[in-house]
Design a protein around this motif. Structure first.
Motif, PDB file in Angstrom:
ATOM      1  N   HIS A  13       0.825  -1.210   0.000  1.00  0.00           N
ATOM      2  CA  HIS A  13       0.000   0.000   0.000  1.00  0.00           C
ATOM      3  C   HIS A  13       0.862   1.264   0.000  1.00  0.00           C
ATOM      4  CE1 HIS A  13      -4.083  -1.587   0.462  1.00  0.00           C
ATOM      5  NE2 HIS A  13      -4.448  -0.352   0.252  1.00  0.00           N
ATOM      6  N   TYR A  17       0.877   3.844  -3.095  1.00  0.00           N
ATOM      7  CA  TYR A  17       0.512   5.247  -2.874  1.00  0.00           C
ATOM      8  C   TYR A  17       1.583   6.164  -3.461  1.00  0.00           C
ATOM      9  CZ  TYR A  17      -1.381   9.250  -0.311  1.00  0.00           C
ATOM     10  OH  TYR A  17      -1.930  10.447   0.036  1.00  0.00           O
ATOM     11  N   PHE A  61      -0.257  -6.028   1.660  1.00  0.00           N
ATOM     12  CA  PHE A  61      -1.235  -4.960   1.457  1.00  0.00           C
ATOM     13  C   PHE A  61      -2.196  -4.921   2.637  1.00  0.00           C
ATOM     14  CE2 PHE A  61       0.080  -5.880  -2.870  1.00  0.00           C
ATOM     15  CZ  PHE A  61       0.131  -4.627  -3.463  1.00  0.00           C
ATOM     16  N   ASP A  62      -2.721  -3.730   2.892  1.00  0.00           N
ATOM     17  CA  ASP A  62      -3.785  -3.586   3.877  1.00  0.00           C
ATOM     18  C   ASP A  62      -5.055  -4.197   3.306  1.00  0.00           C
ATOM     19  OD1 ASP A  62      -2.210  -2.050   5.651  1.00  0.00           O
ATOM     20  OD2 ASP A  62      -2.720  -0.200   4.610  1.00  0.00           O
ATOM     21  N   ARG A  64      -9.229  -4.232   3.230  1.00  0.00           N
ATOM     22  CA  ARG A  64     -10.277  -3.225   3.413  1.00  0.00           C
ATOM     23  C   ARG A  64     -10.922  -3.451   4.772  1.00  0.00           C
ATOM     24  NH1 ARG A  64     -13.738  -2.091  -1.900  1.00  0.00           N
ATOM     25  NH2 ARG A  64     -13.996  -0.113  -0.849  1.00  0.00           N
ATOM     26  N   LEU A  83      -9.210   6.443   0.348  1.00  0.00           N
ATOM     27  CA  LEU A  83      -8.346   6.145  -0.788  1.00  0.00           C
ATOM     28  C   LEU A  83      -8.953   6.695  -2.069  1.00  0.00           C
ATOM     29  CD1 LEU A  83      -5.702   4.543  -0.643  1.00  0.00           C
ATOM     30  CD2 LEU A  83      -6.952   2.535  -1.363  1.00  0.00           C
ATOM     31  N   ARG A  88      -7.729   2.904  -5.804  1.00  0.00           N
ATOM     32  CA  ARG A  88      -8.459   1.716  -5.341  1.00  0.00           C
ATOM     33  C   ARG A  88      -8.713   0.734  -6.497  1.00  0.00           C
ATOM     34  NH1 ARG A  88     -11.055   1.610  -0.856  1.00  0.00           N
ATOM     35  NH2 ARG A  88     -11.550   3.819  -0.845  1.00  0.00           N
ATOM     36  N   LEU A  91      -5.511  -1.437  -7.335  1.00  0.00           N
ATOM     37  CA  LEU A  91      -4.910  -2.352  -6.355  1.00  0.00           C
ATOM     38  C   LEU A  91      -5.111  -3.832  -6.684  1.00  0.00           C
ATOM     39  CD1 LEU A  91      -5.493  -0.426  -3.025  1.00  0.00           C
ATOM     40  CD2 LEU A  91      -3.294  -0.979  -4.087  1.00  0.00           C
ATOM     41  N   GLU A 112      -2.880  -4.671   9.698  1.00  0.00           N
ATOM     42  CA  GLU A 112      -2.288  -3.738   8.739  1.00  0.00           C
ATOM     43  C   GLU A 112      -1.063  -4.347   8.071  1.00  0.00           C
ATOM     44  OE1 GLU A 112      -1.516   0.050  10.477  1.00  0.00           O
ATOM     45  OE2 GLU A 112      -3.633   0.394  10.915  1.00  0.00           O
TER      46      GLU A 112
END
Length: 151
Positions: A13, A17, A61-62, A64, A83, A88, A91, A112
């Motif tokens: 993530h 980003y 990855f985080d 949801r 996000l 989104r 991803l 996380e």
């Protein structure tokens, strides 16, 4: 005899980003799907591959939704912006691409990405492997030491 492997653990993530905002041009697939983040992420990924030549690539990855930290504190990350929708959308495409090129992609519900990365880094370290963390998350700096480095 133990063979030492070099692990690269990527904060998916965090790097996604950065990749999303690194490319100023709006890149899209022929069907209009945004692709700038994927291009930015993969540029960074292949540059690091060339530099480090890791034996194992793990990208975390985080998931949801809320994590165990939200259960501990209602206001955890309450001021964080949602996000961006273009990010989104990309991803799941990025995750599938990473799987197709042989990366292990991890998404753990309720945990996380940095916590998952830290757990794997400590496990690999305990088995005498070399670990390189690729993240901008300063919380992971506490892991740096014998056998664990951070980019």
């Amino acid at each position: 005899m133990i063979t030492i492997k070099r692990f690269l653990i990527i904060d998916g993530h965090g790097i996604a980003y950065r990749g999303f905002y690194a490319i100023k041009t709006k890149l899209t697939a022929p069907d209009g799907t945004p692709t700038a983040m994927i291009a930015g992420f993969m540029n960074m990924f292949f540059r690091v591959q060339d530099d480090l030549m890791p034996d194992v690539n793990i990208v975390v990855f985080d998931a949801r939704g809320k994590t165990f930290r939200h259960e501990l504190l209602d206001t955890y990350k309450a001021d964080r912006k949602p996000l961006d929708n273009d990010l989104r959308i990309q991803l799941p495409i990025l995750q599938e691409l990473l799987r197709l090129i042989g990366c292990t992609v991890l998404v753990r519900e309720g945990v996380e990405a940095d916590d998952t990365a830290a757990s794997f880094a400590r496990l690999a370290q305990s088995e005498n492997h070399e670990v390189m963390l690729l993240s901008s998350d300063k919380d992971l700096l506490q892991l740096v030491g014998s056998g664990i480095q951070m980019m």
